[in-house]
Design an enzyme around this catalytic site. Sequence first.
Site, PDB file in Angstrom:
ATOM      1  N   LYS A 277       0.839  -1.194   0.000  1.00  0.00           N
ATOM      2  CA  LYS A 277       0.000   0.000   0.000  1.00  0.00           C
ATOM      3  C   LYS A 277       0.876   1.247   0.000  1.00  0.00           C
ATOM      4  O   LYS A 277       1.950   1.245   0.608  1.00  0.00           O
ATOM      5  CB  LYS A 277      -0.845   0.039   1.292  1.00  0.00           C
ATOM      6  CG  LYS A 277      -2.009  -0.934   1.345  1.00  0.00           C
ATOM      7  CD  LYS A 277      -2.788  -0.739   2.658  1.00  0.00           C
ATOM      8  CE  LYS A 277      -3.868  -1.773   2.836  1.00  0.00           C
ATOM      9  NZ  LYS A 277      -4.981  -1.653   1.876  1.00  0.00           N
ATOM     10  N   ARG A 351      -9.937 -11.541   3.065  1.00  0.00           N
ATOM     11  CA  ARG A 351     -10.794 -12.650   2.612  1.00  0.00           C
ATOM     12  C   ARG A 351     -10.068 -13.980   2.728  1.00  0.00           C
ATOM     13  O   ARG A 351     -10.700 -15.017   2.920  1.00  0.00           O
ATOM     14  CB  ARG A 351     -11.274 -12.356   1.177  1.00  0.00           C
ATOM     15  CG  ARG A 351     -10.176 -12.276   0.169  1.00  0.00           C
ATOM     16  CD  ARG A 351     -10.607 -11.596  -1.130  1.00  0.00           C
ATOM     17  NE  ARG A 351     -10.724 -10.150  -0.993  1.00  0.00           N
ATOM     18  CZ  ARG A 351     -11.125  -9.336  -1.949  1.00  0.00           C
ATOM     19  NH1 ARG A 351     -11.461  -9.818  -3.138  1.00  0.00           N
ATOM     20  NH2 ARG A 351     -11.205  -8.037  -1.741  1.00  0.00           N
TER      21      ARG A 351
END
Length: 498
Positions: A277, A351
Amino acid sequence: MECHVSAGSLPGVAADWLIVGVGQSDEFDESLRTLDEALDGQMTRLREAGDLTGKLAETLTLPDVAAITAKRLLLVGLGPLAKVDRGTLHKAFATAAMAASKQSERSVACLVPSIPDDRLDDTTAAHELAAALTVGCVGPGLYQKEPKRFPFTSVTFVVPQEDRLAELDAAVAAGAIVGDAINLVRELVNRPAADVYPETFAQRAAQLAREAGIECDVLDETRLTQERMGSLLAVSAGSVRPPRVVVFRYQGAGEGQPVTALVGKGVTFDSGGLSLKPTASMSTMKADMAGAATVLGVMTAAARLKLPVNILGAVGLVENMVSGSSYKLGDVLTARNGVTIEVLNTDAEGRLVLADVLSYVADQNVDRMIDLATLTGACVVALGEDVTGAFTNDQSWCDEVLAAAQRAGEPMWQLPMHDFFNEQLESDVADVKNVGKRWGGASIAAKFLERFVGEGSWVHLDIAGPAFAESGTAHRDSGGTGAMVRTLVELLAPSSRP
Ligand code: BES
Ligand code: MN
Ligand code: ZN
């Protein structure tokens, strides 16, 4: 914070602060009229001069009011009384508590407002006030030498009538427990990743579970390997911090009674992994364990409230980091349920963690499941920072969750689960890819999770927006918010009236 309820009139109550809610453009009710008369009509004059509007969460402090015993009077707007609900009450009284707790005198009295037309009964109102005051008087300055906030030591809830004091006492005690749970979530979220990482989160959870009388099992790497949690373990591989899964069992109802499962994403820091990121997106990623913290908060609240329900909690704790041992793009992981996953973005890690924890929980004979996760930026784009996204494979279970959120006054909105979202997750080498295309990212993530929940009823709550506030306002501190604690407690133990 010690809470008790007392019947009586406002002018004579002794405290450092007297907090009183005032509706917008409504007549003063009897309690407020008595107070206004004691003040020689000052409230009426302030209202006529436009200084006391009653607008939602607008505060006005009157220090040194000779006619009342309390040291200061803090008037807070409730907005139009016809629109008051638990959400607006919470906002108004949290604002008042934030303002009052900036000074070091810590005893508070407040009037439990009477809401007309049975919109809100006084026990529910008292409960919400206690929760809001508990939350509002604690700030985010955990690591500051000079305290900037002074949590209240005692709160007296003043009600006009003598009857049902015991019932109201129970309501404020319960509200304070919910407030404590919210503050626990806020604290865990606000602590940096150097302090809260999988092992320390698990230790804290085990200790809190012990204190609350909840069964708690900490699964370490050996156990996670035995459980074949290949997807969760891959996310954790780049970090020097070993992963943990913590499983809680609270048995408040009989053995054969339904079990509700609560599952939380506990990424204690999300750097994005090799799909790193940029700084601006990474700066708040200590908060990526908010789902896990919420599960812990709700479990402790349920036990302290002795709710007559059975809950199985499970949190997946990992750090998503960059190193020579990080999982890589193109890797194919085998999840606990045998599904193979092609990794095409290591920043879609939540996830992957949830996949294994959901499949573990689905095998534990639970009747319905809710997961909480700061899962996608796409959900924040869709719904804004304050609204939780809901996704489901069972509309009637989702309707129950939505109704609880509505009653608790926390914003939630359902997003779609069309089967065609699955087309984007098709992989040439594995059963599924961990990312689809950009648009509809919150639904695509939810469709990914759906492959791991089995046949049971399941609701996924994406709290990427509401779990963490980048900046504070008059009514909410910056940092962790404890979003969804009130909704889940309400879901597990519905209050008497909407
Ligand atoms: N933890 C983030 C989601 C997030 C974003 C939470 C902003 C709170 C605020 C999650 O792990 C993530 O990085 N999601 C990616 C998914 C994408 C790679 C498909 C995202 O939302 O960009
Ligand atoms: Mn990520
Ligand atoms: Zn994440």
